[in-house]
Motif scaffolding. Structure first.
Motif, PDB file in Angstrom:
ATOM      1  N   CYS A  19       0.583  -1.328   0.381  1.00 49.44           N
ATOM      2  CA  CYS A  19       0.086  -0.016   0.510  1.00 49.44           C
ATOM      3  C   CYS A  19       1.170   1.102   0.113  1.00 49.44           C
ATOM      4  O   CYS A  19       2.246   1.442   0.622  1.00 49.44           O
ATOM      5  CB  CYS A  19      -0.975  -0.152   0.814  1.00 49.44           C
ATOM      6  N   SER A  20       0.263   2.497  -0.281  1.00 52.37           N
ATOM      7  CA  SER A  20       0.529   3.501  -0.433  1.00 52.37           C
ATOM      8  C   SER A  20       1.351   4.017   0.689  1.00 52.37           C
ATOM      9  O   SER A  20       0.215   4.045   1.638  1.00 52.37           O
ATOM     10  CB  SER A  20      -0.415   5.046  -1.201  1.00 52.37           C
ATOM     11  N   ALA A  21       2.011   4.817   1.257  1.00 50.47           N
ATOM     12  CA  ALA A  21       2.229   5.494   2.570  1.00 50.47           C
ATOM     13  C   ALA A  21       2.045   6.585   2.952  1.00 50.47           C
ATOM     14  O   ALA A  21       1.389   6.671   3.941  1.00 50.47           O
ATOM     15  CB  ALA A  21       3.856   5.837   3.007  1.00 50.47           C
ATOM     16  N   GLU A  22       0.632   7.267   2.243  1.00 49.88           N
ATOM     17  CA  GLU A  22      -0.327   8.272   1.866  1.00 49.88           C
ATOM     18  C   GLU A  22      -1.342   7.708   2.711  1.00 49.88           C
ATOM     19  O   GLU A  22      -2.146   8.313   3.484  1.00 49.88           O
ATOM     20  CB  GLU A  22      -0.217   8.943   0.629  1.00 49.88           C
ATOM     21  N   TYR A  23      -2.143   6.789   3.339  1.00 53.20           N
ATOM     22  CA  TYR A  23      -2.655   6.026   3.389  1.00 53.20           C
ATOM     23  C   TYR A  23      -2.417   6.534   5.114  1.00 53.20           C
ATOM     24  O   TYR A  23      -1.486   6.791   5.734  1.00 53.20           O
ATOM     25  CB  TYR A  23      -3.542   4.857   3.604  1.00 53.20           C
ATOM     26  N   ASP A  24      -4.444   6.685   5.929  1.00 54.81           N
ATOM     27  CA  ASP A  24      -3.744   6.881   7.852  1.00 54.81           C
ATOM     28  C   ASP A  24      -3.389   5.638   7.556  1.00 54.81           C
ATOM     29  O   ASP A  24      -5.219   4.715   7.759  1.00 54.81           O
ATOM     30  CB  ASP A  24      -4.758   7.564   7.992  1.00 54.81           C
ATOM     31  N   LEU A  25      -1.955   4.986   8.140  1.00 58.55           N
ATOM     32  CA  LEU A  25      -1.612   3.701   8.012  1.00 58.55           C
ATOM     33  C   LEU A  25      -2.843   3.017   9.577  1.00 58.55           C
ATOM     34  O   LEU A  25      -3.158   1.902   9.851  1.00 58.55           O
ATOM     35  CB  LEU A  25      -0.294   3.697   8.624  1.00 58.55           C
ATOM     36  N   GLU A  26      -3.340   3.727  10.553  1.00 55.27           N
ATOM     37  CA  GLU A  26      -3.679   3.362  11.539  1.00 55.27           C
ATOM     38  C   GLU A  26      -4.885   3.216  11.445  1.00 55.27           C
ATOM     39  O   GLU A  26      -5.767   2.008  11.390  1.00 55.27           O
ATOM     40  CB  GLU A  26      -3.569   4.921  13.186  1.00 55.27           C
ATOM     41  N   GLY A  27      -5.223   3.658  10.342  1.00 54.95           N
ATOM     42  CA  GLY A  27      -6.922   3.179   9.847  1.00 54.95           C
ATOM     43  C   GLY A  27      -7.021   2.222   8.967  1.00 54.95           C
ATOM     44  O   GLY A  27      -8.248   1.674   9.243  1.00 54.95           O
ATOM     45  N   VAL A  42      -8.727 -14.297   9.708  1.00 56.69           N
ATOM     46  CA  VAL A  42      -7.098 -14.688   7.953  1.00 56.69           C
ATOM     47  C   VAL A  42      -6.018 -13.377   8.651  1.00 56.69           C
ATOM     48  O   VAL A  42      -5.538 -12.644   8.710  1.00 56.69           O
ATOM     49  CB  VAL A  42      -7.521 -14.538   7.018  1.00 56.69           C
ATOM     50  N   PRO A  43      -5.021 -14.614   8.179  1.00 55.64           N
ATOM     51  CA  PRO A  43      -3.668 -13.902   8.796  1.00 55.64           C
ATOM     52  C   PRO A  43      -3.342 -12.257   7.642  1.00 55.64           C
ATOM     53  O   PRO A  43      -3.144 -13.059   6.312  1.00 55.64           O
ATOM     54  CB  PRO A  43      -2.705 -15.112   8.973  1.00 55.64           C
ATOM     55  N   VAL A  44      -2.746 -11.721   7.570  1.00 51.62           N
ATOM     56  CA  VAL A  44      -2.768 -10.360   6.992  1.00 51.62           C
ATOM     57  C   VAL A  44      -1.263  -9.561   6.445  1.00 51.62           C
ATOM     58  O   VAL A  44      -1.226  -9.937   8.244  1.00 51.62           O
ATOM     59  CB  VAL A  44      -3.582  -9.534   7.069  1.00 51.62           C
ATOM     60  N   SER A  45      -0.562  -9.779   6.051  1.00 50.10           N
ATOM     61  CA  SER A  45       0.509  -8.910   5.424  1.00 50.10           C
ATOM     62  C   SER A  45       1.492  -8.018   4.498  1.00 50.10           C
ATOM     63  O   SER A  45       0.533  -8.133   4.205  1.00 50.10           O
ATOM     64  CB  SER A  45       1.638 -10.655   6.230  1.00 50.10           C
ATOM     65  N   GLY A  46       1.841  -7.655   5.138  1.00 49.34           N
ATOM     66  CA  GLY A  46       2.211  -6.317   4.573  1.00 49.34           C
ATOM     67  C   GLY A  46       3.249  -5.026   3.964  1.00 49.34           C
ATOM     68  O   GLY A  46       4.050  -5.291   5.237  1.00 49.34           O
ATOM     69  N   CYS A  47       2.950  -4.452   3.769  1.00 47.54           N
ATOM     70  CA  CYS A  47       4.590  -2.701   3.542  1.00 47.54           C
ATOM     71  C   CYS A  47       3.735  -2.096   2.872  1.00 47.54           C
ATOM     72  O   CYS A  47       3.068  -1.867   1.739  1.00 47.54           O
ATOM     73  CB  CYS A  47       5.707  -3.633   3.163  1.00 47.54           C
ATOM     74  N   THR A  48       3.980  -1.003   3.422  1.00 45.54           N
ATOM     75  CA  THR A  48       4.310   0.812   2.317  1.00 45.54           C
ATOM     76  C   THR A  48       4.970   0.111   1.485  1.00 45.54           C
ATOM     77  O   THR A  48       5.636  -0.412   1.519  1.00 45.54           O
ATOM     78  CB  THR A  48       4.475   1.436   3.375  1.00 45.54           C
ATOM     79  N   THR A  49       4.676   1.515   0.697  1.00 43.20           N
ATOM     80  CA  THR A  49       5.950   1.285  -0.772  1.00 43.20           C
ATOM     81  C   THR A  49       6.062   2.229  -1.378  1.00 43.20           C
ATOM     82  O   THR A  49       5.331   3.485  -0.797  1.00 43.20           O
ATOM     83  CB  THR A  49       4.421   0.345  -2.214  1.00 43.20           C
ATOM     84  N   ALA A  50       6.910   2.458  -2.282  1.00 44.96           N
ATOM     85  CA  ALA A  50       7.536   3.648  -3.651  1.00 44.96           C
ATOM     86  C   ALA A  50       6.154   3.690  -4.696  1.00 44.96           C
ATOM     87  O   ALA A  50       7.090   4.542  -5.570  1.00 44.96           O
ATOM     88  CB  ALA A  50       8.876   3.866  -3.053  1.00 44.96           C
ATOM     89  N   GLY A  51       5.142   2.662  -4.052  1.00 46.91           N
ATOM     90  CA  GLY A  51       4.311   2.918  -5.566  1.00 46.91           C
ATOM     91  C   GLY A  51       4.221   1.233  -5.447  1.00 46.91           C
ATOM     92  O   GLY A  51       5.061   0.733  -5.388  1.00 46.91           O
ATOM     93  N   GLU A  52       3.119   0.977  -5.755  1.00 45.82           N
ATOM     94  CA  GLU A  52       2.302  -0.059  -6.215  1.00 45.82           C
ATOM     95  C   GLU A  52       2.108  -0.586  -8.247  1.00 45.82           C
ATOM     96  O   GLU A  52       2.351   0.298  -9.005  1.00 45.82           O
ATOM     97  CB  GLU A  52       1.006   0.084  -6.056  1.00 45.82           C
ATOM     98  N   ILE A  53       1.887  -2.607  -8.022  1.00 47.31           N
ATOM     99  CA  ILE A  53       2.314  -2.997  -9.193  1.00 47.31           C
ATOM    100  C   ILE A  53       0.688  -3.245  -8.927  1.00 47.31           C
ATOM    101  O   ILE A  53       0.582  -4.438  -8.835  1.00 47.31           O
ATOM    102  CB  ILE A  53       3.293  -4.143  -9.433  1.00 47.31           C
ATOM    103  N   THR A  54      -0.214  -3.428  -9.935  1.00 46.15           N
ATOM    104  CA  THR A  54      -1.678  -3.745  -9.528  1.00 46.15           C
ATOM    105  C   THR A  54      -1.889  -4.254 -11.672  1.00 46.15           C
ATOM    106  O   THR A  54      -0.893  -4.370 -12.037  1.00 46.15           O
ATOM    107  CB  THR A  54      -2.989  -2.360  -9.334  1.00 46.15           C
ATOM    108  N   PRO A  55      -2.806  -4.995 -11.338  1.00 44.56           N
ATOM    109  CA  PRO A  55      -3.475  -5.627 -12.235  1.00 44.56           C
ATOM    110  C   PRO A  55      -3.562  -4.629 -13.534  1.00 44.56           C
ATOM    111  O   PRO A  55      -2.757  -5.403 -15.314  1.00 44.56           O
ATOM    112  CB  PRO A  55      -5.289  -6.120 -12.231  1.00 44.56           C
TER     113      PRO A  55
END
Length: 387
Positions: A43-51, A63-76
């Motif tokens: 995800c973009s770091a511009e999101y309200d990460l706490e929210g 469901v186990p969820v893992s992830g990180c903030t990015t310097a840009g995303e690659i989507t479909p």
């Protein structure tokens, strides 16, 4: 909302909504099904990460969820910014187990071995496929921690024959705060290790488009802890580098660093050591570890699109058409594509090979921390699952 349909055990959903709750609602609508066994997101770091964290916990409580903030995303759709992209894994095809390393400074082999052993044992209990032969590990690290080399080498020793890849979290090129996500919240100075066991064929890969030149630079003074080179060839580092690439020191910035990288040669291979910034005192800060005495080789880029296309075609020739590829792509590669206006062409190649992932502050491949590479895993196919 952009989705890939369920196919060979994965579902991919992306949202460009800037509202964290609405973005997660889109993910939940696209990802949720009776056999959902785990989620990985970028995800973009511009999101309200706490929210965003609160919304993820509410949407996926079991469901186990893992992830990180990015310097840009690659989507479909290819390269994107300001979005979130998530992969849902079907537990009939994938066993996902996650561990959080919440103290990178003290992480040692005595911590890594039980961590990896625990991941392996929990995957083995799900009895999908022999773990040692049919598993890989994804590592996501705080991209500003300066601990990648030590942590990755330690994890690689514990993983043994199990291949690994990953990326360092970004923050949309602000170089201020990067985060990984596990256990319901975002963490700094931390790492997430995801062990993935699957009955699908797969291939872990890494590629770069850089060729060595004859110019050599010796690090004659360095601050290892801060990844800062003070002198090259006995002279102020920024001045030496600027002279090498033919610019004035005051013009040094990410676009110059992307076009004129440096690398260290190990075992006949060149591993890029990208420059992060030029400092007011004439030193250079790097994304990877640097120390006194190492020899840096000047590199020049070959056509990036050609290298990307050749790599994708090679994977397809060996594995068959991938059902999905998870890619960790250095943000400096994206900057280079933007500079020459080749982003759309690259996005087309990524779409055709079903690549999703993110732009990183560093890539990880078999325990090595590198820069300006495209690293990831390609997943093959099995007969379509029943509903």
């Amino acid at each position: 909302m952009i989705t890939y349909p369920a196919n060979h055990g994965t579902v991919v959903v992306a949202s460009r909504s800037a509202n964290a709750k609405q973005a997660v609602q889109a993910l939940a609508e696209g990802l949720s099904h009776d056999h959902l066994g785990g989620i990985i997101f970028f995800c973009s770091a511009e999101y309200d990460l706490e929210g965003l964290a609160a919304a993820l916990v509410s949407a996926f409580p079991t469901v186990p969820v893992s992830g990180c903030t990015t310097a840009g995303e690659i989507t479909p759709q290819g390269y994107d910014r300001g979005s979130i992209v998530a992969i849902g894994f079907d537990r009939r095809v994938f066993a996902l187990e996650t561990a959080l390393v919440d103290d990178l400074d003290r992480f040692a082999l005595s911590d890594a071995q039980p961590l990896v052993d625990g991941l392996i044992e929990r995957c083995r209990r799900q009895a999908l496929a022999p773990v040692n032969e049919h598993s890989f590990a994804l590592t996501l690290l705080d991209g500003l921690s300066s601990r990648e080399e030590q942590v990755l080498a330690t994890l690689d020793a514990a993983l043994g024959r199990i291949p690994s890849f990953g990326g360092s979290a970004g923050d949309d090129n602000h170089l201020a705060h990067t985060h990984v996500y596990a256990r319901g919240r975002f963490h700094s100075r931390a790492a997430v290790v995801v062990m993935i066991n699957t009955c699908l064929p797969f291939e872990v890969f890494s590629t770069h488009h850089l060729m060595p030149l004859s110019h050599k630079l010796v690090v004659t003074e360095a601050d290892r802890e801060r990844r800062r080179v003070v002198e090259l060839n006995g002279l102020p580092a920024a001045r030496v580098y600027a002279d090498l690439v033919g610019v004035e020191p005051y013009t040094l910035g990410p676009s110059v660093f992307a076009r004129h990288p440096l690398a260290v040669q190990l075992g006949g291979q060149h591993y890029v050591r990208s420059i992060q910034r030029a400092n007011a005192d004439g030193s250079l800060s790097f994304y990877c570890a640097v120390e006194n005495g190492i020899v840096l080789t000047a590199m020049q880029p070959a056509p990036l699109l050609d290298d990307l296309n050749n790599m994708l075609q090679g994977v397809t020739a060996r594995l068959g058409q991938p059902s999905l590829m998870i890619g960790c792509d250095c943000f400096l590669r994206r900057m280079e594509l933007e500079a020459v206006q080749h982003v759309e062409q690259a996005s087309t190649l990524l779409r055709q090979s079903r690549v999703v992932g993110f732009n990183t502050y560093g890539e990880q491949h078999h325990g090595m921390h590198v820069n300006q590479t495209f690293t990831g895993v390609a997943l093959g196919t099995l007969p379509t699952l029943g509903k």
